[in-house]
Design a protein around this motif. Structure first.
Motif: not given
Length: 70
Positions: A8-22
């Motif tokens: 869950r943390e990996r997914i949320i961090n990944y989305i945040k790194q890509h502008g909040g939308r992925c």
């Protein structure tokens, strides 16, 4: 060790790194989360109101997700 919470943390961090939308396909390929858990975690986050499906595929599966500002 709770692997689901790590994913869950990996997914949320990944989305945040890509502008909040992925795209979900990108999350599955590049986030480092276990691919079999991605859809379950995204569903739970959407139901909790922390994410929203911006684009859906057939049968309502999300193709693109966005973090909801809290």
């Amino acid at each position: 060790m709770n692997y689901k919470e790590q994913d869950r943390e990996r997914i949320i961090n990944y989305i945040k790194q890509h502008g909040g939308r992925c795209a979900v396909a990108d999350i599955m390929q590049h986030s480092g989360a276990e691919k079999l858990r991605v859809h379950t975690i995204l569903f739970e986050e959407c139901m909790a109101g922390r994410m929203e499906a911006v684009e859906e595929g057939p049968f309502g599966s999300p193709r693109v997700v966005m973090l909801v500002e809290a």
